[in-house]
Design an enzyme around this catalytic site. Structure first.
Site, PDB file in Angstrom:
ATOM      1  N   GLN A 175       0.822  -1.232   0.000  1.00 49.05           N
ATOM      2  CA  GLN A 175       0.000   0.000   0.000  1.00 49.05           C
ATOM      3  C   GLN A 175       0.849   1.272   0.000  1.00 49.05           C
ATOM      4  O   GLN A 175       0.292   2.377   0.049  1.00 49.05           O
ATOM      5  CB  GLN A 175      -0.954   0.008   1.207  1.00 49.05           C
ATOM      6  N   CYS A 318      -9.716  -9.624   2.150  1.00 48.90           N
ATOM      7  CA  CYS A 318      -9.586 -11.004   2.609  1.00 48.90           C
ATOM      8  C   CYS A 318     -10.432 -11.260   3.844  1.00 48.90           C
ATOM      9  O   CYS A 318     -10.833 -12.382   4.095  1.00 48.90           O
ATOM     10  CB  CYS A 318      -8.136 -11.329   2.941  1.00 48.90           C
TER      11      CYS A 318
HETATM   12  N1  PLP Z   1      -0.328  -6.597   1.778  1.00 49.23           N
HETATM   13  C1  PLP Z   1      -1.164  -5.543   1.874  1.00 49.23           C
HETATM   14  C2  PLP Z   1      -0.791  -4.400   2.763  1.00 49.23           C
HETATM   15  C3  PLP Z   1      -2.350  -5.518   1.143  1.00 49.23           C
HETATM   16  O1  PLP Z   1      -3.167  -4.473   1.234  1.00 49.23           O
HETATM   17  C4  PLP Z   1      -2.664  -6.627   0.307  1.00 49.23           C
HETATM   18  C5  PLP Z   1      -3.942  -6.669  -0.431  1.00 49.23           C
HETATM   19  O2  PLP Z   1      -4.943  -6.148   0.018  1.00 49.23           O
HETATM   20  C6  PLP Z   1      -1.753  -7.680   0.243  1.00 49.23           C
HETATM   21  C7  PLP Z   1      -0.594  -7.639   0.989  1.00 49.23           C
HETATM   22  C8  PLP Z   1      -2.006  -8.876  -0.631  1.00 49.23           C
HETATM   23  O3  PLP Z   1      -1.937  -8.522  -1.962  1.00 49.23           O
HETATM   24  P1  PLP Z   1      -2.462  -9.520  -3.108  1.00 49.23           P
HETATM   25  O4  PLP Z   1      -3.891  -9.174  -3.323  1.00 49.23           O
HETATM   26  O5  PLP Z   1      -1.623  -9.195  -4.296  1.00 49.23           O
HETATM   27  O6  PLP Z   1      -2.262 -10.897  -2.619  1.00 49.23           O
END
Ligand code: PLP
Length: 368
Positions: A175, A318
């Protein structure tokens, strides 16, 4: 009106065109020995080089995974695979793709410290110093939090870790990259990750950038593609798009920040005039504004806004389907009410001023 850019971004049309172009012209496998394969391989190596050059990273290599979740898992578990126990440190507010990895480590013999955060969602550096020992194996601290936008003092963490040569540093930059101008040198970080679909590129690709002399073990075994760390044929189109997204948006970081910061200020001023809204984000990334409307479930707020064609989220995509208190808000406020009634509004350089006006009107009309 889309206010969920932290969950994912629409694809930049220039990047989408590039994807189609690569599929047509560079379909050959990068590992094929013939000249068509070598042409693909040349493009792959060039993309890696250009990403590192853009980020001014010198002693690191790149592995492309399916998303940042996989990149976080691969770096943390892959690095720790040679240990069966030991101390590791993270924070209470990591994205699940890091947090759940540490829960797994905790259940498998590691001593895990989850650093607290204050009401602004920032770790306490004295707590970090107190927890560090000369044998601490790994520290993983995200740069920008995905729920409230708090920005961790990665520059200071790097300074502190200079006295702990055995301890490696992992930073989830998903982010932060292209959103916040870094006040640290990425060369000082052992492993960091990013996600292309958060920066106007396609889904299906994440990136792990790691110091060349760090030993990371693979999860999967197969060909020697991607240093054997992520064996199997990968999509060169996704790699080229990642490179284009970084090259296009990293240099725009400050300009876009300034634009989005003005929108954020307007939004915050407007929200303050509405009764009964609690602002959870304090001084963080202008791209993420988290608010709670006490006594109304976050999901209810999302659906009320949706009826007006306004799209926000309750938090990390998630965990947004689970009706659990949001762990970042809980860690910051200690209030179950605030942590179950929160929504995340996330902005972009694509957000228009009048969209913010309409959002403010809609927030004022939320019904209990
Ligand atoms: N790390 C952070 C801070 C995130 O906001 C996200 C996704 O929301 C992820 C990791 C995971 O990313 P990805 O959707 O590419 O798995």
């Amino acid at each position: 009106m889309y206010f969920d850019y932290s969950a994912t971004t629409p694809m930049d049309s220039e990047i989408l065109d590039l994807y189609c172009d690569i599929q047509k012209k560079y379909f050959a496998n990068t590992t094929s020995l013939h000249s068509l394969g070598q042409r693909s391989n040349y493009l792959y190596e060039k993309a890696k080089r250009e990403i590192l050059e853009t980020l001014k990273v010198k002693n690191h290599d790149i592995i492309f995974t399916s998303n940042a979740t996989e990149a976080n898992n691969l770096s943390i578990l892959g690095y720790l695979s040679k240990y069966s126990k030991g101390k590791v440190i993270t924070t209470k507010i990591e994205h699940p793709s890091v947090y759940e990895v540490f829960k797994h480590l905790e259940n498998n013999g590691f001593e895990v410290c989850y650093l607290n955060v204050d009401e602004a969602g920032i770790i306490n550096l004295d707590e970090l110093k107190k927890e560090l020992t000369k044998d601490t194996l790994l520290v993983s601290i995200m740069w920008v939090n995905n729920i409230v936008g708090s920005i961790q003092p990665i520059d200071k963490v790097i300074e502190i870790l200079k006295e702990f040569p055995k301890t490696k540093l992992h930073v989830d930059m998903v982010q932060g990259l292209t959103k916040i101008v870094p006040n640290f040198d990425m060369n000082d970080i052992d492993m960091f990750t990013m996600s292309t679909h958060k920066i106007y590129g396609p889904k299906g690709i994440g990136t792990l950038i790691y110091r060349k002399n760090i030993e990371i073990s693979p999860f999967l075994y197969g060909s020697s593609a991607q240093n054997g760390l992520k064996p199997g044929t990968f999509d060169l189109g996704l790699v080229a798009c990642t490179c284009r997204a970084v090259k296009k948006y990293f240099p725009q970081t400050l300009n876009n920040y300034n634009y989005v910061n003005k929108l954020k200020e307007k939004l915050i001023e407007g929200i303050k005039k509405i009764d009964n809204i609690h602002i959870n984000s304090i001084n963080g990334s202008p791209y993420i504004i988290n608010i709670s409307i006490p006594n109304i479930n976050g999901e209810t707020i999302v659906h009320q806004l949706e009826q007006k064609d306004i799209y926000v989220s309750t938090g990390s995509s998630c965990s947004s389907k689970l009706k659990k208190p949001e762990k970042t808000i809980l860690a910051m406020t200690n209030s179950i009410d605030l942590a179950t009634s929160s929504i995340r509004i996330s902005l972009s350089h694509l957000t228009k001023d009048e969209e913010v006006d309409k959002l403010l009107i809609a927030l004022g009309e939320i019904k209990k």
